[in-house]
Enzyme design. Structure first.
Site, PDB file in Angstrom:
ATOM      1  N   HIS A   1      55.796  21.570  30.694  1.00  0.00           N
ATOM      2  CA  HIS A   1      56.099  22.756  31.492  1.00  0.00           C
ATOM      3  C   HIS A   1      57.591  23.037  31.558  1.00  0.00           C
ATOM      4  O   HIS A   1      58.004  24.180  31.684  1.00  0.00           O
ATOM      5  CB  HIS A   1      55.495  22.636  32.896  1.00  0.00           C
ATOM      6  CG  HIS A   1      54.049  23.021  32.928  1.00  0.00           C
ATOM      7  ND1 HIS A   1      53.041  22.157  33.239  1.00  0.00           N
ATOM      8  CD2 HIS A   1      53.448  24.209  32.620  1.00  0.00           C
ATOM      9  CE1 HIS A   1      51.873  22.795  33.150  1.00  0.00           C
ATOM     10  NE2 HIS A   1      52.089  24.024  32.786  1.00  0.00           N
TER      11      HIS A   1
ATOM     12  N   GLU B   1      50.730  31.825  31.462  1.00  0.00           N
ATOM     13  CA  GLU B   1      51.101  30.459  31.810  1.00  0.00           C
ATOM     14  C   GLU B   1      51.619  29.731  30.585  1.00  0.00           C
ATOM     15  O   GLU B   1      50.847  29.336  29.706  1.00  0.00           O
ATOM     16  CB  GLU B   1      49.903  29.700  32.385  1.00  0.00           C
ATOM     17  CG  GLU B   1      50.321  28.281  32.817  1.00  0.00           C
ATOM     18  CD  GLU B   1      49.202  27.446  33.396  1.00  0.00           C
ATOM     19  OE1 GLU B   1      48.076  27.949  33.524  1.00  0.00           O
ATOM     20  OE2 GLU B   1      49.470  26.273  33.711  1.00  0.00           O
TER      21      GLU B   1
ATOM     22  N   LYS C   1      30.272  34.529  41.607  1.00  0.00           N
ATOM     23  CA  LYS C   1      31.723  34.511  41.826  1.00  0.00           C
ATOM     24  C   LYS C   1      32.152  33.628  42.988  1.00  0.00           C
ATOM     25  O   LYS C   1      33.136  33.919  43.665  1.00  0.00           O
ATOM     26  CB  LYS C   1      32.232  35.948  42.002  1.00  0.00           C
ATOM     27  CG  LYS C   1      31.939  36.813  40.777  1.00  0.00           C
ATOM     28  CD  LYS C   1      32.318  38.247  40.974  1.00  0.00           C
ATOM     29  CE  LYS C   1      32.063  39.020  39.675  1.00  0.00           C
ATOM     30  NZ  LYS C   1      32.357  40.437  39.799  1.00  0.00           N
TER      31      LYS C   1
ATOM     32  N   ASP D   1      34.772  39.551  33.110  1.00  0.00           N
ATOM     33  CA  ASP D   1      35.194  39.701  34.501  1.00  0.00           C
ATOM     34  C   ASP D   1      35.920  38.423  34.952  1.00  0.00           C
ATOM     35  O   ASP D   1      35.319  37.351  34.996  1.00  0.00           O
ATOM     36  CB  ASP D   1      33.944  39.931  35.367  1.00  0.00           C
ATOM     37  CG  ASP D   1      34.279  40.313  36.796  1.00  0.00           C
ATOM     38  OD1 ASP D   1      35.358  39.917  37.280  1.00  0.00           O
ATOM     39  OD2 ASP D   1      33.468  41.004  37.417  1.00  0.00           O
TER      40      ASP D   1
END
Lengths: 395, 395, 395, 395
Positions: B390, B89, B225, B300
Site C-alpha cells: 500500500h 484502491e 443486500k 449492482d
C-alpha cells in the site's frame, strides 16, 4: 507458462502502457471503444496508474442523479444538502428523493455523529496465553510511546485506543486511530508496520517479548469490508445517526401509507425477518443508498459491507411515527483513495452547493440520505408499491 | 415548503431535463464540469433516465484495470480469462494479477457452480399460527399453479422452490426462481405481486385465506443486500466455488511466502479472527474483488454485501497448500440493470476475448478472480507485505 | 505419573465401586455426607453406572416446583397440564405460574408442532470440490438404500432427509432422522457410523469414492448443544409454537401492565436489544423455563443452548396483545438418557395427571410453559417488577 | 375459571404447603413417591421454599461422577483438583476423565483468568437521540456518585464500568459490577432499580432528564442466558482460559489419535463447520462439561447458554499440539442461588479436597475441566471413537 500479458514495461509513461494494453486486447479480439476511451486527462491517468488502478485499460461511467434538497441539523451542519447518487438501479434516486421530500416537510433531519476512528487489528503469536496477556498489558501501559511511534509515520494519524483480546496464545490488538480527513485504512496499516519494526529494535521490549511474532497485520478483528458484530458493538470510522418524526399527514400525502402499516411492516421485516434470516442488518435498503453516495464521491465501494449493518427503528409517536437509522461503522474520507478524481470530487462539493465538506459532515449527510431511503422504501413496502415502482422505473 | 428542485418536468426529453438540473445546480454555486460532462450518447441518456437513474445530472468515471489471463476449468468453461476490475484502491489489481499468475502456474483454477435461483420472501399475516401453517402448505400443494401464475409475468421467469417459515401468525415464504440471464430481483418482485393479486380473485383461495394479508413483499428473509446466515445456508443467485493446489515452489517464488506461514495466517485471521469478530465472512478480501468486477461490468454494487460472505479455506497439502473459496450467494446477470451500459458491456465481453458470456459463466469467472485475490492477499499478509504494497501502490 | 484415582476396578459391582470412590475422597479429606448419600436403589445405581454416569460418587437433589394448571390445545392435546420445574432460581416457578394463570384466563394456549427430526452432520474430505459434489449427489440418489442401512441399527430410527453443503473439498452432510420417542442423538451417531462402515465394503461405492474419508462424524453443522443459525432456519428435533391473545383486562388485573408498556418493552428488549447484542435469541427467559422443565423430567440440560434460541413475538391486537413463542430446535425424548430415573419419570407423568406423555406432546407442553414464562416475565419487566420479585423471592 | 391449584396458603409452614400440594396431585391421580420424597431436612425445605423454588412438590436426584485429579496452575491455584460432574449422559464423565489423564501426563493445565464483572443493561427512552447521548455522558461523568448509590444496596457490590449505546432515542447502558463471591445477577438488578429510583429524586438530574423513562431494567444487551456476540467481545462474569501442549506420545498412547488427525478434525468441525452453521460457538462439547459442573455445585443451568460460547483452538506445535479453550462469559458464584444446598456445597468443596474455593478459582477449575472435555472429545472424534463410546457407555 509465459508471463501474464499485462505485465507491461513499468518504465514507460502510464499513457503508453495504457495504449499498449488496449492494443494487446484488441489483438485478442476485444472491441471495446467505450471502455477504452475516457475523459481523464493525461496527468490524471498518470496519477490513477500510480495510486488507484494498476494495469489500466480504460474506465466505466456510472450515471449520477441527485436527490433533495433536505435540511440537515447537527452540531456540524445546519443547512440544506443535495445528495448525489451514482447508480444503475432504476427507482433508487426517485425513492431517496421522495424520502427527502417527506423529511423536508417534516422539518428536516436531526443528525448526531461521533468519530470512532479507523481500526486495524494485527494478531501476535506468543509463547503462551500468559505472555499474550502480558503483551496486551504492555501495549496499554506504553500507550503514549506507542502512539508517538505510530504518529511518526503521518502527521494526520493519532492513536485513540488499543482494544485487546487473548485467544489461546494469540493476541488480537485492535488499534483505533484518528486519521483526520482520510478514510485511513492504509495510513494505519503503515503505522502499525512501523511500530512493530521499531519494537523489534527496543532491547527492553525484546527482553520480554522476543518470542512474540506478528502473524499478520490484519486479523479480521478490524473488521474491514466484512459484516461483523464487533463493528456494530465497538464502532468503526464514524458512528452516525439520523432521525425524524413524521406526521400522519406526511405519511398519507407524501408517502401514501399509514403509521399502522409502516409499523407492522417494520416489525415483520426489520425485526422478525432479519432475526429469522440471521442478519446483523436490521434495515431496508441501507446498502443501496450508501453504495450510491460512496460511488458518486469516490469512496471505496467494498466499505458498503460494513455500513449496511445499520439499524433502522420505527416507533409509534403521538404525531405519527418516529424513525431513525444508526450507522455504527461508516468508513469514509474526503482525501485519499478515489476521492480526488475530478467528477467524484465535484459530486462531493455539490452536496453543500460548492462549499467544501469534511469527512464527518459527509458521514452525517450519508446518514440523512440513508434515512430518506429507509423512510421512502419502508413506506413503499408497507403500501404495496415496490413492484409497481420497479415496473415503472427499473425495467 | 416549496417542492424539491429536482422534480423537473417529466414531459421534456431526458437531455433537456439533465441540462435543466445542471443549470439549477450551477445557479446554486456548483461548478462541476467533469461531473456534468459525459460520453453517454443522447439515446443512451434517454434510456438511463428511464431505466437506471432518475434526476440525472452527469456521471462519474471509475478506472478499469485488468488482471490475468488465468485458465478456468469447469463444466461451462475451459479457457483463459481476463478479469476487468473497476477500482480506485491502489494495489488491488496488482494483487489479483499476482494471484492469477500463481494460479496460472499452478495449472489454472477449477470451478464448480450451481444456479440456486434468485429469491424474494414476502411475509403474510394470518389469523393464527395454525392458519399460517395452512397457507404454507397450500402454497406447496399448489406449486404448479403458483408457478404458472408467476411465469405469466415474464417468459424468463421460472419458480424453482418455495421455502416457508412460520413465526407467530406470520408466514415468511421465500420464492426461489430461475431468472434466466438476468439478476432477476425485480422480475420476481413483479411476479409475486401478480401472484398475490391473482389469488385475491380466486374464490377457493379466499374461502380459506380471506383473512391473510401480505404485510410486505420483501421481508429480509430474501435476504437482499444484507449479510445473513440464510443465504450462506440456503444459497441465493449462484453458488460458486473455485479451488487450486499451490506448490511449495509457487508459494516461494511467485508469492514470497511458505505453506506454514500462509496456513498460520489463515487460522489466525479467517478462522479465529472472524469468529471473534462475530462475522459470517471467513475470508480476506472477497468484497474488494467482487466490487471491482461488479462495477466493471455493470452489476449492482449493493450486492457485494451478500457475495462477500464467502468462505476461504486453506489446508495443508502434500504438494504445498490447497486453497478454495466458496461464494454461496453470488447475485448477478448479463441483462438488465446496468449491464447494458456501453463500457460495462464491453468490459464483460473482454473476459472471454470478445465472446459472449452467460450469467453463470460470469459467476464462475468472478469466483476465479476472488480466488486469485485471496491467494495473493493471504500470501501478502503472511509475509508482512501488506503495508509495503500500500505504501508503493496505494498512497 | 500414577494413574488417576477414580479408575476403580471395573469388575466390581457398581455399588462397591461407588463406596470405593467415596472412601478415597474421604481419605483425601472430603466430608460430603449429603452428596454421598442417595435414595437411588442398588439396582438403579447399577444402571446409572453403566448408562448415565461413570465414576459415580453420589448425587445432588434439585428442588421441583409446579406451575399451572393451564389448558393446552393442539392436534395432540386438549387438556389442562401441570408444569414441573426443577430449579434453584427463586421467583422462576412463581413467574411461570402467574403466566399460566393469565393464559388460563385467556382461554388457554394454542400450540402447533412439527417433528423435524434429530440431526447429525458428519464431514467427509474428498479429492476435490467436484468429488464432494458427487458424493452429495450419490447420497441423495441412493437415499432409500442409505436409509435402509441406517435403519438396520435400530427399529426406532428412520432417515427423513439428507442436507448437504460443499466447502472446499469437504462435504458436510446433515442426516435428519425420526428417532421415535427418544431424543436420538446417540442412535443417529451409531447409524451413521454403521452406514460409513458398510459403504466401505461396497465395491461400487469404493470405485467412485475410495478417496473420500470421514473426517469426523460430528461437524458442528448438526448443530448439537451450540447456538446456531442453521437450527433456527432448518429446525432440529421438534419445531413448536405456542400462542395466545391476552385481553387488556388480563394485562391489567393479572399481569399488572398494559399493552402499550409490554409492546414498548418487547421492541426495546427482544427486537433492538437482541440485535444490538448480536444474539440469535429474540426472547426474554426461554432458557430459564426450558432448563427447569428439562431438569425436572430427565432431559439433557446442555440441550437448553439450542432451545433457548426461541423467538418471542408480541404484537398489538384489537383485544389487547397477541403473544407467541416459536422454538425451532427443541430436542427431547421420553425414553433414553436420564428420562428413566424414578423421580424424573414421575415428574413427567405428573404433567398429564398420571397419563403417559409422548415426546411431541412434551415438546408442546414445554412451549406452553415457555409462553407462560415469557408473558409473565415481559409483563414484570414492562411494569418495573423484576427487582422487587427477586428481592422477595430470590434473595 | 377457578384459581390455580398451587396457590396454597402462604401463611402455613413450607413443609405443610409441600404436603398439601402433594395431596392435591395424588388426588389428581399422580403417583410420584420418588419425586415427592426427598432427603432435604425440614429447615432446608423452608429455605428452599422462600429462596429457590416456589410451589415445591419434591425433588429430582442427578447422579454425580468425578473426573481427575488434574493439576491446575494459575495465579490463584497450584494444585490437583477433582472435578464433580452431575449428568445423565453416559460417557461424559469418562471422556472428561480421559482428558484429565492426558493433561495430567502433559504436566497439568495452565489457566489464566480475569474477573470481568456481572452485567445488567437497562434501556432508557429519551426525547431524542441527542438526549440519549447526553444521558450516556451524564452517567459516565457521574460515575462515582452512581457507583456510590448502587453500592448502598449491598456491601458486596461495586460498579466497575458503564458501557453505553444509543439506538434511535433509546439508550442502552450496560452496568458492569463486581459482585464479590456471588454470581450477582439479582444484586445488580436491585442496585440499578435503586439507582433509577434515587435519580428520580434528584432535582438536578430531573431538570435535564425528566423525560427519560426506563423502558425496562433488562434489555438483552446484558446479555443474560442467551447466546450473543457482545458477551464474547466484552466478556461477562469471568473470562477464563485453559491451555496445554500435548505431546505426540500422549496423543497416541492416551488419546489414540495423532496430531494430524486432531488438527484436521478441528479445522473441519470447529472452524469451518461452526462458521457454516452460523454459530458463535467454536468448540466441541463445552456445554456438556459446563452443565455437568454447574449442576453438581449449584449454579444456574440456564447460564450454560453463555458459557458454551467458548473458543477451542488447536494448533500444530513442535512437540505435538497446542490446545486451549477460552470462555469469555462464565457466570458463577459460590454464594447465593442454589450454591448453598447441602450436596451441591459438598460437591464444590470436593474440588480442593475439602478446602474452600472462591468463585474465580471455581471458574478456573471449570475451564480446566472444559479443556479436558475438549481434548478427549476431539481426540475421540478424530479417531472415529464417538459412536463406539456411546454404544458402550451411553445406551
Amino acid at each position: 507458462v509465459t508471463d501474464l500479458i499485462f505485465h507491461t514495461d513499468q518504465q514507460k509513461p502510464a499513457g503508453e502502457q495504457l495504449e499498449g494494453r488496449q492494443q494487446l486486447l484488441r489483438q485478442a479480439g476485444v472491441m471495446a471503444n467505450d471502455l477504452f476511451s475516457t475523459q481523464f486527462e493525461a496527468e490524471t491517468i498518470d496519477t490513477i496508474s500510480s495510486k488507484n488502478c494498476e494495469n489500466l485499460v480504460g474506465s466505466v461511467e456510472i450515471p449520477v442523479g441527485v436527490a433533495g434538497p433536505v435540511r440537515v441539523q447537527s452540531q456540524l451542519l445546519d443547512t440544506s444538502v443535495v445528495i448525489p447518487i451514482a447508480t444503475t438501479e432504476g427507482a433508487l434516486v426517485a425513492s431517496i428523493n421522495r424520502g427527502a421530500k417527506a423529511l423536508e416537510q417534516a422539518g428536516g433531519v436531526e443528525v448526531i455523529s461521533q468519530k470512532i476512528g479507523m481500526t486495524r487489528a494485527p494478531v501476535f503469536r506468543c509463547l503462551s496465553g500468559q505472555q499474550a496477556t502480558e503483551l496486551a498489558a504492555w501495549l496499554k501501559a506504553n500507550f503514549s510511546s506507542v502512539a508517538e511511534i505510530m504518529a511518526a509515520t503521518s502527521s494526520h494519524l493519532q492513536l485513540i485506543q488499543i482494544q485487546t483480546w487473548v485467544r489461546g496464545r494469540l493476541l488480537f490488538a485492535r488499534f483505533v486511530c484518528d486519521s483526520d480527513q482520510a478514510m485511513g485504512m492504509n495510513m494505519i496499516t503503515i503505522a502499525i508496520d512501523h511500530l512493530w519494526q521499531q519494537l523489534q529494535q527496543q532491547q527492553q521490549f525484546l527482553q520480554q517479548f522476543a518470542d512474540a511474532k506478528m502473524v499478520t497485520i490484519s486479523s479480521n478483528v478490524c473488521t474491514d469490508k466484512k459484516d461483523s458484530a464487533i463493528n456494530q458493538i465497538l464502532g468503526r470510522g464514524y458512528w452516525v445517526q439520523a432521525e425524524a418524526v413524521i406526521s400522519h399527514t406526511i405519511l398519507q400525502q407524501v408517502l401514501k401509507t399509514s403509521a399502522e402499516a409502516i409499523l407492522a411492516t417494520h416489525m415483520a421485516k426489520n425485526d422478525i425477518g432479519s432475526t429469522l434470516a440471521g442478519s446483523h442488518s436490521h434495515n431496508m435498503q441501507v446498502a443501496n443508498v450508501v453504495a450510491g453516495i460512496f460511488l458518486a464521491n469516490g469512496q471505496d465501494p467494498a466499505h458498503v459491507v460494513e455500513a449496511s449493518q445499520a439499524m433502522t427503528i420505527i416507533e409509534p409517536d403521538p404525531a405519527g411515527i418516529y424513525i431513525s437509522v444508526t450507522l455504527p461503522s461508516l468508513n469514509l474520507g474526503v482525501v485519499g483513495g478515489g476521492t480526488w478524481l475530478p467528477a467524484q470530487r465535484q459530486a462531493r462539493e455539490l452536496i453543500l452547493s460548492g462549499q467544501p465538506i469534511t469527512a464527518q459532515q459527509l458521514a452525517e449527510v450519508t446518514a440523512a440520505a440513508v434515512l430518506a431511503g429507509e423512510l421512502s422504501g419502508m413506506a413503499a413496502l408497507s403500501a404495496g408499491q415496490l413492484a409497481r415502482a420497479h415496473q415503472e422505473l427499473g425495467r
